[in-house]
Enzyme design. Structure first.
Site, PDB file in Angstrom:
ATOM      1  N   ARG A  70       0.852  -1.192   0.000  1.00  0.00           N
ATOM      2  CA  ARG A  70       0.000   0.000   0.000  1.00  0.00           C
ATOM      3  C   ARG A  70       0.885   1.239   0.000  1.00  0.00           C
ATOM      4  NH1 ARG A  70      -1.968   0.907   4.388  1.00  0.00           N
ATOM      5  NH2 ARG A  70      -1.357  -0.856   5.686  1.00  0.00           N
ATOM      6  N   TYR A 198      -1.119  -3.737  -7.020  1.00  0.00           N
ATOM      7  CA  TYR A 198      -0.965  -4.437  -5.736  1.00  0.00           C
ATOM      8  C   TYR A 198      -2.302  -4.452  -4.972  1.00  0.00           C
ATOM      9  CZ  TYR A 198      -0.228  -5.365  -0.913  1.00  0.00           C
ATOM     10  OH  TYR A 198      -0.382  -5.899   0.332  1.00  0.00           O
ATOM     11  N   GLY A 200      -3.739  -4.227  -1.894  1.00  0.00           N
ATOM     12  CA  GLY A 200      -4.285  -3.212  -0.992  1.00  0.00           C
ATOM     13  C   GLY A 200      -4.651  -1.912  -1.702  1.00  0.00           C
ATOM     14  N   LYS A 207      -9.621  -2.096   1.832  1.00  0.00           N
ATOM     15  CA  LYS A 207      -9.257  -0.932   2.645  1.00  0.00           C
ATOM     16  C   LYS A 207      -9.995   0.334   2.171  1.00  0.00           C
ATOM     17  CE  LYS A 207      -6.144  -3.272   4.963  1.00  0.00           C
ATOM     18  NZ  LYS A 207      -6.402  -3.679   6.339  1.00  0.00           N
ATOM     19  N   HIS A 227     -10.971  -1.579  11.726  1.00  0.00           N
ATOM     20  CA  HIS A 227      -9.876  -2.457  11.277  1.00  0.00           C
ATOM     21  C   HIS A 227      -9.692  -3.531  12.355  1.00  0.00           C
ATOM     22  CE1 HIS A 227      -5.366  -2.634   9.907  1.00  0.00           C
ATOM     23  NE2 HIS A 227      -6.079  -3.562   9.339  1.00  0.00           N
ATOM     24  N   SER A 249      -0.875  -3.232  11.668  1.00  0.00           N
ATOM     25  CA  SER A 249      -0.376  -4.259  10.761  1.00  0.00           C
ATOM     26  C   SER A 249       0.851  -4.914  11.397  1.00  0.00           C
ATOM     27  CB  SER A 249      -0.006  -3.642   9.415  1.00  0.00           C
ATOM     28  OG  SER A 249      -1.103  -2.921   8.908  1.00  0.00           O
ATOM     29  N   ALA A 250       1.028  -6.221  11.169  1.00  0.00           N
ATOM     30  CA  ALA A 250       2.195  -6.985  11.647  1.00  0.00           C
ATOM     31  C   ALA A 250       2.211  -7.213  13.156  1.00  0.00           C
ATOM     32  CB  ALA A 250       3.502  -6.335  11.208  1.00  0.00           C
ATOM     33  N   CYS A 251       1.023  -7.262  13.776  1.00  0.00           N
ATOM     34  CA  CYS A 251       0.952  -7.598  15.204  1.00  0.00           C
ATOM     35  C   CYS A 251       0.231  -8.932  15.417  1.00  0.00           C
ATOM     36  CB  CYS A 251       0.239  -6.502  15.985  1.00  0.00           C
ATOM     37  SG  CYS A 251       1.261  -5.036  16.212  1.00  0.00           S
ATOM     38  N   LYS A 253      -2.711 -10.234  13.789  1.00  0.00           N
ATOM     39  CA  LYS A 253      -4.173 -10.247  13.805  1.00  0.00           C
ATOM     40  C   LYS A 253      -4.736 -11.550  13.234  1.00  0.00           C
ATOM     41  CE  LYS A 253      -6.835  -6.773  12.097  1.00  0.00           C
ATOM     42  NZ  LYS A 253      -6.237  -6.025  11.058  1.00  0.00           N
ATOM     43  N   ASP A 276      -9.742  -9.098   9.472  1.00  0.00           N
ATOM     44  CA  ASP A 276      -9.204  -7.776   9.153  1.00  0.00           C
ATOM     45  C   ASP A 276     -10.187  -6.622   9.380  1.00  0.00           C
ATOM     46  OD1 ASP A 276      -6.938  -6.284   8.223  1.00  0.00           O
ATOM     47  OD2 ASP A 276      -7.909  -6.021   6.284  1.00  0.00           O
ATOM     48  N   ASN A 366       6.103  -8.831   1.919  1.00  0.00           N
ATOM     49  CA  ASN A 366       4.664  -8.532   1.901  1.00  0.00           C
ATOM     50  C   ASN A 366       3.935  -9.405   0.874  1.00  0.00           C
ATOM     51  OD1 ASN A 366       2.349  -7.130   2.791  1.00  0.00           O
ATOM     52  ND2 ASN A 366       2.503  -5.672   1.096  1.00  0.00           N
ATOM     53  N   SER A 367       4.497 -10.581   0.575  1.00  0.00           N
ATOM     54  CA  SER A 367       3.803 -11.481  -0.359  1.00  0.00           C
ATOM     55  C   SER A 367       2.532 -12.007   0.322  1.00  0.00           C
ATOM     56  CB  SER A 367       4.716 -12.626  -0.791  1.00  0.00           C
ATOM     57  OG  SER A 367       5.243 -13.294   0.331  1.00  0.00           O
ATOM     58  N   ARG A 368       1.568 -12.386  -0.486  1.00  0.00           N
ATOM     59  CA  ARG A 368       0.222 -12.614   0.046  1.00  0.00           C
ATOM     60  C   ARG A 368      -0.427 -13.875  -0.486  1.00  0.00           C
ATOM     61  NH1 ARG A 368      -2.006  -8.440   3.565  1.00  0.00           N
ATOM     62  NH2 ARG A 368      -0.341  -6.907   3.638  1.00  0.00           N
ATOM     63  N   ASN A 495      -2.123 -17.190  23.846  1.00  0.00           N
ATOM     64  CA  ASN A 495      -2.915 -15.969  24.056  1.00  0.00           C
ATOM     65  C   ASN A 495      -4.338 -16.324  24.492  1.00  0.00           C
ATOM     66  OD1 ASN A 495      -0.735 -14.410  23.384  1.00  0.00           O
ATOM     67  ND2 ASN A 495      -1.307 -14.226  21.220  1.00  0.00           N
TER      68      ASN A 495
HETATM   69  C1  OXD Z   1      -2.927  -4.190   6.392  1.00  0.00           C
HETATM   70  C2  OXD Z   1      -3.488  -5.324   5.644  1.00  0.00           C
HETATM   71  O1  OXD Z   1      -1.919  -3.612   5.975  1.00  0.00           O
HETATM   72  O2  OXD Z   1      -4.463  -5.922   6.128  1.00  0.00           O
HETATM   73  O3  OXD Z   1      -3.491  -3.849   7.437  1.00  0.00           O
HETATM   74  O4  OXD Z   1      -2.996  -5.647   4.551  1.00  0.00           O
HETATM   75 MN    MN Z   2      -5.321  -4.906   7.781  1.00  0.00          MN
END
Ligand code: OXD
Ligand code: MN
Length: 584
Positions: A70, A198, A200, A207, A227, A249-251, A253, A276, A366-368, A495
């Site tokens: 993004r 891309y 996003g 988004k 979000h 992002s990156a925590c 989710k 998400d 950031n590959s998906r 968790n």
């Molecule tokens: C983000 C995603 O960046 O979900 O939050 O891709």
């Molecule tokens: Mn997200």
């Protein structure tokens, strides 16, 4: 089904006059259509069909090298008044934005096909759901939107003659980074995205619509577009309670949404409703009800393994589109952190020959994967319930090395809004003892709020007045580190132990310790059964609150609040009250 909605027909005609495609194709969402588009994408080498025995229905795509994420600095909220976009968004006047990006779109689809994609965000027939139409010159976008949304004739049926749909125009143009723009016109419910391919930036339902445009609609209509993941926890008696959670992002989710409870917790299950985005509104019973507007997961591949998130990995075994991962020599996929040995040889995300000895990573970080939610082994039986699911608790969280305890509960809704509004993550510190730079990301919405963030906080406060049976609000922090910089809490499936405490609080079953920042668990109330190498003392350590660090934190919050023009007085009062509780 032929679209007869005159508002759609007129708009498509106007956009075609601007972009000048050779052909226009109206998507119906059928399997025949998918097969045809896949064959076309494969023939032009936009997609590669993977080994159909091992990966039935799966495809691989590589984006341009300059187009892998993004682009927040090129994302704009175009409202008539600059003030309405607020201090945290890029702003451009709508006329200027239409003009600037209109020039880029002019003739950009010559020699190409314009695909018209009708889609629904939300379960079919749900009162929460909204219709969008995306015009694009990318068959990759069409194939992804098929997975991420309810796409095709169902959307025309839901829309009927109504003019109420979100208009999205996407064009790859030349994939020119310097002319890449993701423009949002909330007053017109319109999105224009150009020069990117891309996800996003181009899957406009996600988004752009479900967060930026929807947050604007939600404020006007009295609901919330967040979000947030949504999960359900089922106890051994079969009772399910639902929780939403906002994390930058990156925590983790997606990992939390698909968590597998530890073995000691016999009879418990975690169900995924969404990973998400959550759309939430008060129900007639006074509770807050949530749906997942999406129908797929657009997840980060690297790090996804049978150990970290088996449910996510298993979701991607069929009917999945992989983007920017390694293409293995036996026509499969691989990425760093997949938990299996790398292939001896493959093609990396840039399209170059790759071996495990290559100096660069094979998969883009950031590959998906784009995978249907229905294939997730722990997808909730309620995930498509048109009424949504009732929410008992809302979690906020970020990565804090030392400031935030493992978990705490806000005193009440307004205090919870303050906790969410001041949420932050620290950049990971390389050196021991070093604390990273603090980045505030209110409610994890910083890049996704479609209007003035101060008004967004006010909307949260006002929603609290409308929800009679409010969810309780908590903050969690899985990322406390020791003096050597190592994570103390095991995280992942463990968790669940924290989620149990949270639900016990919701059910009034457990006491807590009142501290200046909120209610913190008594260490013995978090079940540590079978947690090897982690003691009650360790737990006590990560439940502590360091007054010196909180002095720093309060200073940081003061500086942060000074940036807002529309900050509600209530949040200032919350900050004053926090200071007072610390005797400042
Ligand atoms: C983000 C995603 O960046 O979900 O939050 O891709
Ligand atoms: Mn997200």
């Amino acid at each position: 089904m032929v679209c007869t909605n005159k508002h759609v027909l007129q708009w498509v005609e106007e956009m075609a006059a601007l972009t000048k495609p050779d052909r226009i194709e109206w998507m119906d969402g059928s399997e025949e259509e998918r097969d045809r588009l896949e064959a076309h994408s494969v023939s032009i080498r936009e997609m590669y069909r993977l080994d159909q025995e091992k990966y039935p229905g799966c495809l691989l795509h590589r984006t341009a090298i300059n187009d892998v994420a993004r682009v927040e600095h090129r994302t704009f909220i175009c409202t008539s008044k600059k003030e309405d976009a607020g201090p945290t968004n890029n702003w451009m006047a709508p006329a200027d934005a239409y003009d600037k990006v209109g020039r880029l779109f002019d003739g950009s689809m010559k020699g190409r096909t314009m695909y018209v994609i009708p889609y629904i965000m939300g379960p079919v027939g749900s009162p929460f759901s909204k219709v969008g139409v995306e015009l694009t010159d990318s068959s990759y976008v069409v194939l992804n939107m098929r997975i991420m949304t309810r796409m095709g004739d169902v959307a025309w049926k839901q829309l009927g003659d109504s003019p109420d749909f979100v208009k999205g125009l996407h064009g790859k143009a030349q994939i020119d980074e310097e002319n890449r723009y993701i423009m949002h016109f909330p007053e017109d419910k319109t999105i224009w995205s150009v020069n990117s391919g891309y996800g996003g930036n181009v899957l406009l339902g996600k988004k752009c619509f479900a967060l930026r445009i929807a947050s604007h609609m939600a404020r006007q209509e009295g609901w919330m577009a967040e979000h947030m993941l949504i999960l359900g926890i089922e106890d051994p008696e079969g009772r399910v309670e639902y929780v939403t959670g906002a994390f930058p992002s990156a925590c983790g989710k997606t990992n939390l949404a698909m968590l597998i409870p530890p073995a000691y917790a016999k009879g418990y299950r975690v169900w995924t409703v969404g990973d998400d985005i959550a759309w939430m509104r008060p129900g007639e019973d006074g509770r807050l009800w949530a749906i997942n507007p999406e129908s797929g997961f657009f997840g980060v591949a690297p790090g996804t393994s049978m150990k970290s998130n088996p449910n996510a990995l298993l979701t991607t075994r069929r009917n999945t589109i992989f983007t920017n991962v390694v293409h293995t020599e036996d026509n499969g996929v691989w990425w760093e952190g997949m938990g299996v040995p790398p292939p001896a040889r493959g093609i990396d995300w840039k399209g170059n020959p790759w071996t495990p000895e290559s100096p660069e990573k094979g998969a883009n970080p950031n590959s998906r994967f784009t995978a249907p939610a229905s294939q997730c082994p722990c997808i909730s039986p309620e995930w498509e319930n048109p009424a949504g699911v009732p929410i008992s608790a809302i979690l906020f969280g970020g990565r804090r090395a030392r400031t935030a305890p493992l978990v705490y509960q806000s005193f009440d809704w307004n205090h919870g809004v303050f906790v969410g509004a001041t949420m932050a993550s620290e950049t990971t510190a390389a050196a021991a003892h070093a604390i990273g730079v603090v980045r505030r990301d209110p409610m994890a919405m910083l890049p996704f709020c479609g209007y003035n963030m101060g008004d967004y906080f006010r909307h949260w406060l006002e929603m609290g007045e409308r929800i009679r049976r409010k969810p309780l609000i908590f903050n969690v922090n899985w990322f406390r580190t020791d003096d050597g910089g190592k994570f103390i809490w095991p995280g992942f499936g463990d968790n669940f132990r924290v989620l149990r405490w949270i639900l016990d609080r919701c059910d009034g079953k457990v006491d807590a310790v009142e501290t200046p920042i909120g209610y913190v668990p008594k260490a013995e109330d978090i079940d540590l059964t079978d947690l090897e190498g982690f003691t009650l003392e360790d737990l006590r350590g990560i439940l502590t609150i360091d007054a010196d660090l909180w002095q720093e934190e309060i200073k940081g919050i003061e500086e942060y609040f000074a940036k807002f023009d529309h900050l509600p007085g209530e949040l200032r009062s919350q900050l004053d009250a926090l200071k007072k509780r610390f005797g400042i």
